[in-house]
Design a protein around this motif. Structure first.
Motif, PDB file in Angstrom:
ATOM      1  N   SER A  89      -7.524  11.883  -0.344  1.00  0.00           N
ATOM      2  CA  SER A  89      -7.131  11.578   1.033  1.00  0.00           C
ATOM      3  C   SER A  89      -8.342  11.609   1.941  1.00  0.00           C
ATOM      4  CB  SER A  89      -6.095  12.584   1.535  1.00  0.00           C
ATOM      5  OG  SER A  89      -4.902  12.411   0.821  1.00  0.00           O
ATOM      6  N   LEU A 103      -0.912  16.110   3.712  1.00  0.00           N
ATOM      7  CA  LEU A 103      -1.359  14.724   3.730  1.00  0.00           C
ATOM      8  C   LEU A 103      -1.370  14.253   2.288  1.00  0.00           C
ATOM      9  CD1 LEU A 103      -2.464  12.316   5.364  1.00  0.00           C
ATOM     10  CD2 LEU A 103      -4.760  13.244   4.978  1.00  0.00           C
ATOM     11  N   GLY A 104      -0.445  13.341   1.943  1.00  0.00           N
ATOM     12  CA  GLY A 104      -0.236  12.910   0.562  1.00  0.00           C
ATOM     13  C   GLY A 104      -1.445  12.246  -0.069  1.00  0.00           C
ATOM     14  N   ARG A 106      -4.202   9.984  -1.536  1.00  0.00           N
ATOM     15  CA  ARG A 106      -4.812   8.718  -1.124  1.00  0.00           C
ATOM     16  C   ARG A 106      -4.401   8.259   0.276  1.00  0.00           C
ATOM     17  NH1 ARG A 106      -6.405   4.681  -5.914  1.00  0.00           N
ATOM     18  NH2 ARG A 106      -7.758   6.165  -6.956  1.00  0.00           N
ATOM     19  N   SER A 107      -3.950   9.175   1.091  1.00  0.00           N
ATOM     20  CA  SER A 107      -3.549   8.847   2.462  1.00  0.00           C
ATOM     21  C   SER A 107      -4.742   8.947   3.400  1.00  0.00           C
ATOM     22  CB  SER A 107      -2.439   9.787   2.928  1.00  0.00           C
ATOM     23  OG  SER A 107      -1.292   9.603   2.124  1.00  0.00           O
ATOM     24  N   THR A 109      -5.759   9.591   7.590  1.00  0.00           N
ATOM     25  CA  THR A 109      -5.326   9.906   8.951  1.00  0.00           C
ATOM     26  C   THR A 109      -6.507   9.990   9.904  1.00  0.00           C
ATOM     27  OG1 THR A 109      -3.935  11.284  10.341  1.00  0.00           O
ATOM     28  CG2 THR A 109      -5.276  12.437   8.714  1.00  0.00           C
ATOM     29  N   TYR A 119       3.067  13.801   5.386  1.00  0.00           N
ATOM     30  CA  TYR A 119       2.608  12.477   5.779  1.00  0.00           C
ATOM     31  C   TYR A 119       2.035  11.775   4.558  1.00  0.00           C
ATOM     32  CZ  TYR A 119       2.766  14.351  10.526  1.00  0.00           C
ATOM     33  OH  TYR A 119       3.169  14.915  11.711  1.00  0.00           O
ATOM     34  N   ALA A 120       2.146  10.433   4.535  1.00  0.00           N
ATOM     35  CA  ALA A 120       1.550   9.665   3.446  1.00  0.00           C
ATOM     36  C   ALA A 120       1.294   8.244   3.918  1.00  0.00           C
ATOM     37  CB  ALA A 120       2.459   9.668   2.222  1.00  0.00           C
ATOM     38  N   GLY A 121       0.374   7.578   3.227  1.00  0.00           N
ATOM     39  CA  GLY A 121       0.093   6.169   3.484  1.00  0.00           C
ATOM     40  C   GLY A 121      -1.227   5.948   4.193  1.00  0.00           C
ATOM     41  N   ASN A 122      -1.510   4.665   4.434  1.00  0.00           N
ATOM     42  CA  ASN A 122      -2.723   4.249   5.133  1.00  0.00           C
ATOM     43  C   ASN A 122      -2.366   3.160   6.140  1.00  0.00           C
ATOM     44  OD1 ASN A 122      -5.223   3.459   6.007  1.00  0.00           O
ATOM     45  ND2 ASN A 122      -5.932   2.718   4.031  1.00  0.00           N
ATOM     46  N   ALA A 124      -1.539   7.082   7.598  1.00  0.00           N
ATOM     47  CA  ALA A 124      -0.502   8.052   7.245  1.00  0.00           C
ATOM     48  C   ALA A 124       0.611   8.049   8.281  1.00  0.00           C
ATOM     49  CB  ALA A 124      -1.102   9.449   7.139  1.00  0.00           C
TER      50      ALA A 124
END
Length: 134
Positions: A89, A103-104, A106-107, A109, A119-122, A124
């Motif tokens: 991350s 923070l999941g 490979r996310s 923030t 939280y997760a994603g890009n 996040a």
């Protein structure tokens, strides 16, 4: 070592990279796993029992891309007690990760994360509340 403030029973794994150790503060029982990058051009503070997993990047510096001289800008990162920054991350400059936040993997923030939320994603986004089993 080299000016870092390290609490009791912290784990800094041998492949962790700490750019400026004098800007790192780790409270008791916190951890920087292998391949973590602490780009500590400004202060990076880890609260108690924080886990920063393999390959995560804490980046407290960048450049002002609107400045013709591309000047360095820095801002501290603070990660609250019991938070987890999962594998690979990225946490950008000036971010505060509140107590218990996750923070999941490979996310990414660039914004503050609220306490006891996942939280997760890009970029996040909030996924759900973190509820500890008793």
């Amino acid at each position: 070592c080299f000016g870092a403030k390290i609490g009791k029973k912290c784990h800094v794994y041998p492949k962790a990279i700490i750019w400026a150790p004098w800007n790192l503060e780790m409270a008791d029982h916190s951890c920087l796993a292998d391949d973590v990058i602490c780009y500590s051009q400004d202060t990076i503070i880890l609260g108690e029992r924080v886990i920063v997993s393999q390959g995560a990047h804490l980046c407290a510096g960048s450049h002002d891309y609107n400045d013709p001289e591309f000047q360095l800008i820095t801002s501290p990162i603070s990660i609250g007690a019991d938070a987890w920054i999962c594998a690979q991350s990225f946490v950008g400059l000036g971010v505060t990760v509140a107590e218990g936040a996750v923070l999941g993997a490979r996310s990414v923030t660039f914004k503050d994360l609220q306490a006891w939320k996942i939280y997760a994603g890009n970029p996040a986004i909030y996924i759900k509340d973190r509820i500890l089993r008793s």
